[in-house]
Design a protein around this motif. Structure first.
Motif, mmCIF file in Angstrom:
data_model
loop_
_atom_site.group_PDB
_atom_site.id
_atom_site.type_symbol
_atom_site.label_atom_id
_atom_site.label_comp_id
_atom_site.label_asym_id
_atom_site.label_seq_id
_atom_site.Cartn_x
_atom_site.Cartn_y
_atom_site.Cartn_z
ATOM 1 N N GLY A 85 42.316 13.852 -10.652
ATOM 2 C CA GLY A 85 42.184 14.960 -11.607
ATOM 3 C C GLY A 85 40.785 15.108 -12.155
ATOM 4 O O GLY A 85 40.381 16.201 -12.557
ATOM 5 N N ILE A 86 40.024 14.022 -12.185
ATOM 6 C CA ILE A 86 38.644 14.120 -12.673
ATOM 7 C C ILE A 86 37.630 13.946 -11.541
ATOM 8 O O ILE A 86 36.438 13.859 -11.773
ATOM 9 C CB ILE A 86 38.368 13.098 -13.804
ATOM 10 N N GLY A 87 38.098 13.898 -10.286
ATOM 11 C CA GLY A 87 37.217 13.928 -9.126
ATOM 12 C C GLY A 87 36.551 12.625 -8.771
ATOM 13 O O GLY A 87 35.529 12.627 -8.071
ATOM 14 N N TYR A 102 35.670 19.295 -9.727
ATOM 15 C CA TYR A 102 36.940 18.713 -10.178
ATOM 16 C C TYR A 102 36.859 18.369 -11.666
ATOM 17 O O TYR A 102 37.802 18.587 -12.418
ATOM 18 C CB TYR A 102 37.258 17.445 -9.372
ATOM 19 N N LEU A 103 35.718 17.803 -12.086
ATOM 20 C CA LEU A 103 35.543 17.422 -13.484
ATOM 21 C C LEU A 103 35.533 18.642 -14.403
ATOM 22 O O LEU A 103 36.077 18.614 -15.504
ATOM 23 C CB LEU A 103 34.237 16.631 -13.627
ATOM 24 N N CYS A 106 39.223 19.913 -14.758
ATOM 25 C CA CYS A 106 40.260 18.889 -14.944
ATOM 26 C C CYS A 106 41.287 19.290 -15.997
ATOM 27 O O CYS A 106 42.437 18.857 -15.948
ATOM 28 C CB CYS A 106 39.626 17.549 -15.281
ATOM 29 N N TRP A 107 40.934 20.132 -16.931
ATOM 30 C CA TRP A 107 41.859 20.541 -17.995
ATOM 31 C C TRP A 107 42.981 21.424 -17.485
ATOM 32 O O TRP A 107 44.005 21.587 -18.140
ATOM 33 C CB TRP A 107 41.080 21.264 -19.106
ATOM 34 N N ALA A 109 44.753 20.837 -14.666
ATOM 35 C CA ALA A 109 45.677 19.984 -13.898
ATOM 36 C C ALA A 109 45.773 20.370 -12.427
ATOM 37 O O ALA A 109 46.488 19.722 -11.671
ATOM 38 C CB ALA A 109 47.071 19.950 -14.523
ATOM 39 N N PRO A 111 43.160 20.162 -10.237
ATOM 40 C CA PRO A 111 42.516 19.093 -9.472
ATOM 41 C C PRO A 111 43.375 17.833 -9.349
ATOM 42 O O PRO A 111 43.298 17.129 -8.344
ATOM 43 C CB PRO A 111 41.237 18.797 -10.258
ATOM 44 N N ALA A 112 44.200 17.549 -10.340
ATOM 45 C CA ALA A 112 45.085 16.381 -10.253
ATOM 46 C C ALA A 112 46.105 16.574 -9.134
ATOM 47 O O ALA A 112 46.382 15.643 -8.354
ATOM 48 C CB ALA A 112 45.795 16.159 -11.577
ATOM 49 N N GLY A 115 44.240 16.343 -5.904
ATOM 50 C CA GLY A 115 43.850 14.957 -5.683
ATOM 51 C C GLY A 115 44.970 14.116 -5.105
ATOM 52 O O GLY A 115 44.736 13.286 -4.227
#
Length: 139
Positions: A85-87, A102-103, A106-107, A109, A111-112, A115
Motif C-alpha cells: 500500500g505504501i510501495g 504508490y506512496l 496510499c490513502w 487503498a 495501491p494496497a 500490491g
C-alpha cells in the motif's frame, strides 16, 4: 511431380497450354525420359543461381545483464503483500518513481489492493521472467 503445375505460381495447367492462365508465365516444353516438363524460359544474359535454404535455428537469448542488482523474489513478494500500500516493494526493486506514486495514493487503498496482486504474481512467476521483467538478478 510438378508435371501439371506452373513453375512460377504453382497453379494447375493444361498440358497443351504454352502460358499460365493465372500468372501469365510462358512455358518451354522439355522432353525428359518420355515426360513433359514445364519450365520458365531462362534469358541468355542471366545465369541460373543456386539458392540453398538452411533450416532456421532456434536461438534462446537471455538479455540478463550482470550489472543488474541482486534481489530476492520472495522478499519482493512478501513486501508487496504486506507493505504494498505504501510501495515498499517498488522501492526494493529500484523503481523509485512507481514507489512514489504508490506512496502518493496510499490513502485510497488502491495501491494496497494492487500490491497484494503484484505480490502473488511475484511469488508465482518463474525466476527467468521475474529477472527479465524487473531487471534484477536473483540470489
Amino acid at each position: 511431380m510438378n508435371e501439371n503445375t506452373c513453375p512460377q505460381c504453382g497453379a494447375p495447367i493444361d498440358p497443351a497450354s504454352t502460358e499460365c492462365k493465372f500468372c501469365g508465365e510462358k512455358f518451354v516444353k522439355q522432353q525428359v525420359n518420355q515426360q513433359t516438363m514445364y519450365s520458365a524460359p531462362i534469358p541468355q544474359q542471366v545465369q541460373p543461381q543456386i539458392i540453398i535454404q538452411q533450416q532456421p535455428q532456434q536461438v534462446y537469448v537471455t538479455a540478463m545483464n550482470p550489472t543488474w542488482p541482486i534481489k530476492s523474489k520472495v522478499a519482493a513478494g512478501i513486501l508487496a503483500i504486506l507493505l504494498g500500500g505504501i510501495g515498499v516493494h517498488k522501492f526494493y526493486l529500484g523503481k523509485i518513481g512507481m514507489g512514489l506514486l504508490y506512496l502518493l495514493f496510499c490513502w485510497t487503498a488502491i495501491p494496497a489492493f494492487i500490491g497484494v496482486i503484484e505480490g502473488i504474481i511475484y511469488l508465482c512467476s518463474n525466476d527467468e521472467n521475474f529477472q527479465l521483467k524487473h531487471h534484477v538478478r536473483l540470489q
